[in-house]
Motif scaffolding. Structure first.
Motif, PDB file in Angstrom:
ATOM      1  N   ALA A 207      -3.328  -0.273   9.367  1.00 38.20           N
ATOM      2  CA  ALA A 207      -4.249   0.567   8.607  1.00 38.20           C
ATOM      3  C   ALA A 207      -4.003   2.053   8.870  1.00 38.20           C
ATOM      4  O   ALA A 207      -4.044   2.877   7.948  1.00 38.20           O
ATOM      5  N   ASP A 208      -3.733   2.392  10.122  1.00 37.33           N
ATOM      6  CA  ASP A 208      -3.514   3.802  10.454  1.00 37.33           C
ATOM      7  C   ASP A 208      -2.291   4.369   9.749  1.00 37.33           C
ATOM      8  O   ASP A 208      -2.278   5.535   9.347  1.00 37.33           O
ATOM      9  N   GLU A 209      -1.258   3.533   9.554  1.00 38.52           N
ATOM     10  CA  GLU A 209      -0.051   3.993   8.870  1.00 38.52           C
ATOM     11  C   GLU A 209      -0.314   4.245   7.388  1.00 38.52           C
ATOM     12  O   GLU A 209       0.190   5.210   6.806  1.00 38.52           O
ATOM     13  N   VAL A 210      -1.104   3.382   6.777  1.00 40.95           N
ATOM     14  CA  VAL A 210      -1.439   3.582   5.362  1.00 40.95           C
ATOM     15  C   VAL A 210      -2.276   4.850   5.203  1.00 40.95           C
ATOM     16  O   VAL A 210      -2.036   5.662   4.301  1.00 40.95           O
ATOM     17  N   ILE A 211      -3.229   5.038   6.088  1.00 40.79           N
ATOM     18  CA  ILE A 211      -4.090   6.222   6.021  1.00 40.79           C
ATOM     19  C   ILE A 211      -3.266   7.491   6.194  1.00 40.79           C
ATOM     20  O   ILE A 211      -3.421   8.468   5.442  1.00 40.79           O
TER      21      ILE A 211
ATOM     22  N   CYS B 179       0.818  -1.214   0.000  1.00 38.66           N
ATOM     23  CA  CYS B 179       0.000   0.000   0.000  1.00 38.66           C
ATOM     24  C   CYS B 179       0.853   1.266   0.000  1.00 38.66           C
ATOM     25  O   CYS B 179       0.562   2.221  -0.732  1.00 38.66           O
ATOM     26  N   LEU B 180       1.922   1.274   0.789  1.00 40.31           N
ATOM     27  CA  LEU B 180       2.780   2.462   0.837  1.00 40.31           C
ATOM     28  C   LEU B 180       3.426   2.721  -0.514  1.00 40.31           C
ATOM     29  O   LEU B 180       3.553   3.884  -0.944  1.00 40.31           O
ATOM     30  N   ASN B 181       3.839   1.657  -1.195  1.00 37.97           N
ATOM     31  CA  ASN B 181       4.442   1.823  -2.513  1.00 37.97           C
ATOM     32  C   ASN B 181       3.438   2.353  -3.529  1.00 37.97           C
ATOM     33  O   ASN B 181       3.776   3.203  -4.365  1.00 37.97           O
TER      34      ASN B 181
ATOM     35  N   ALA C 220      -7.963   8.637   1.517  1.00 37.05           N
ATOM     36  CA  ALA C 220      -7.938   7.344   2.199  1.00 37.05           C
ATOM     37  C   ALA C 220      -9.364   6.843   2.403  1.00 37.05           C
ATOM     38  O   ALA C 220     -10.153   7.462   3.125  1.00 37.05           O
ATOM     39  N   VAL C 221      -9.690   5.730   1.747  1.00 39.05           N
ATOM     40  CA  VAL C 221     -11.010   5.106   1.869  1.00 39.05           C
ATOM     41  C   VAL C 221     -10.878   3.901   2.796  1.00 39.05           C
ATOM     42  O   VAL C 221     -10.277   2.893   2.438  1.00 39.05           O
ATOM     43  N   ALA C 222     -11.398   4.011   3.992  1.00 38.18           N
ATOM     44  CA  ALA C 222     -11.336   2.908   4.956  1.00 38.18           C
ATOM     45  C   ALA C 222     -12.472   1.938   4.674  1.00 38.18           C
ATOM     46  O   ALA C 222     -13.624   2.355   4.519  1.00 38.18           O
ATOM     47  N   SER C 223     -12.161   0.645   4.595  1.00 32.30           N
ATOM     48  CA  SER C 223     -13.188  -0.321   4.187  1.00 32.30           C
ATOM     49  C   SER C 223     -13.332  -1.475   5.171  1.00 32.30           C
ATOM     50  O   SER C 223     -12.385  -1.864   5.857  1.00 32.30           O
TER      51      SER C 223
ATOM     52  N   VAL D  78      -8.237   1.092   2.172  1.00 35.21           N
ATOM     53  CA  VAL D  78      -7.474   0.579   3.308  1.00 35.21           C
ATOM     54  C   VAL D  78      -8.380  -0.316   4.149  1.00 35.21           C
ATOM     55  O   VAL D  78      -9.386   0.145   4.686  1.00 35.21           O
ATOM     56  N   GLU D  79      -8.036  -1.594   4.258  1.00 39.10           N
ATOM     57  CA  GLU D  79      -8.796  -2.522   5.086  1.00 39.10           C
ATOM     58  C   GLU D  79      -8.526  -2.213   6.559  1.00 39.10           C
ATOM     59  O   GLU D  79      -7.390  -2.317   7.025  1.00 39.10           O
ATOM     60  N   ILE D  80      -9.551  -1.835   7.304  1.00 40.94           N
ATOM     61  CA  ILE D  80      -9.323  -1.445   8.696  1.00 40.94           C
ATOM     62  C   ILE D  80      -9.042  -2.643   9.590  1.00 40.94           C
ATOM     63  O   ILE D  80      -8.624  -2.474  10.737  1.00 40.94           O
ATOM     64  N   SER D  81      -9.226  -3.856   9.074  1.00 41.31           N
ATOM     65  CA  SER D  81      -8.858  -5.043   9.840  1.00 41.31           C
ATOM     66  C   SER D  81      -7.343  -5.245   9.863  1.00 41.31           C
ATOM     67  O   SER D  81      -6.824  -6.040  10.656  1.00 41.31           O
TER      68      SER D  81
END
Length: 251
Positions: free
Chosen positions: A120-124, A100-102, A134-137, A113-116
């Protein structure tokens, strides 16, 4: 008002998001070309997991660049859907974070971003730093979570700093569909709520997706050339229905 690229998210004029999903770059580019040429498509989602299941990260970055270029003015949402949430790639938390970061560094309009996921917080945070929405899913494939659990998951998305919330629920019966739509309505009534992408899966999924803006959702997913989830309705059919309801500009 929150926007993904040049698309403002509004329940009055809800957005249609369609996936492109192919294991090879040529298929992805062809699907992107067709979707971006349609007035019934507002946002393109690239399901990167299909390619990443067998290709290198370098190829994935090249593919995303090609998709963004081919999409033109149509915003691109990139998703790495893990097998735990119905995707094509099995990976641990560290691998998911790295992927995700790349992809965020390629600056798509948005990233799912899968919140499971533990990171997830780092990607967001990384997405927001790069100006990527950032779309949390969260997915409830069994459709058995209580309405209060759905509400807690939506609240968590805001706590994690997401810009947009996405909730997808299997709605196998009319009763389940009504319960999900009631949850959407209750959520968007909260002044602290995030813009919501809502998707029904299962037998009643198409009806939920069509009705979701009436409950307050600002976007949903539909199919075009690729179907990536049960319950996806054809984008052209959905657009025609919303147009008849005054929720879409005339073609």
């Amino acid at each position: 008002m929150t926007a993904i690229g040049n698309v403002r998210l509004s329940s009055a004029l809800p957005a249609i998001i369609v996936p492109v999903n192919a294991p090879r770059l040529r298929g992805l580019v062809e699907q992107t070309r067709a979707a971006s040429a349609s007035s019934d498509v507002d946002i393109i989602e690239w399901r990167a997991d299909a390619l990443l299941s067998h290709a290198s990260l370098t190829r994935a970055r090249d593919a995303l660049a090609a998709i963004i270029a081919e999409a033109g003015d149509t915003p691109v949402l990139v998703t790495v859907r893990t097998s735990a949430e119905g995707g094509d790639i099995t990976c641990g938390p560290a691998r998911y974070l790295d992927l995700c970061l790349n992809l965020v560094r390629q600056r798509p309009a948005a990233i799912d971003v899968e919140i499971s996921q533990p990171h997830a917080d780092e990607v967001i945070a990384a997405a927001r730093e790069k100006g990527v929405v950032a779309v949390a899913s969260r997915h409830d494939f069994a459709g058995t979570m209580a309405s209060a659990e759905w509400a807690r998951e939506l609240a968590l998305m805001r706590e994690l700093g997401a810009d947009v919330a996405k909730l997808a629920v299997t709605t196998a019966t009319p009763k389940a569909a009504r319960r999900f739509l009631d949850t959407i309505e209750d959520y968007v009534a909260d002044t602290q709520s995030l813009p919501l992408i809502a998707a029904g899966m299962g037998n009643e999924g198409p009806l939920v997706r069509a009705w979701a803006p009436s409950a307050g959702a600002q976007a949903t997913f539909a199919s075009f050339d690729a179907v990536t989830a049960p319950g996806q309705i054809d984008a052209r059919v959905l657009a025609a229905l919303w147009r008849a309801c005054g929720r879409r500009a005339s073609a």
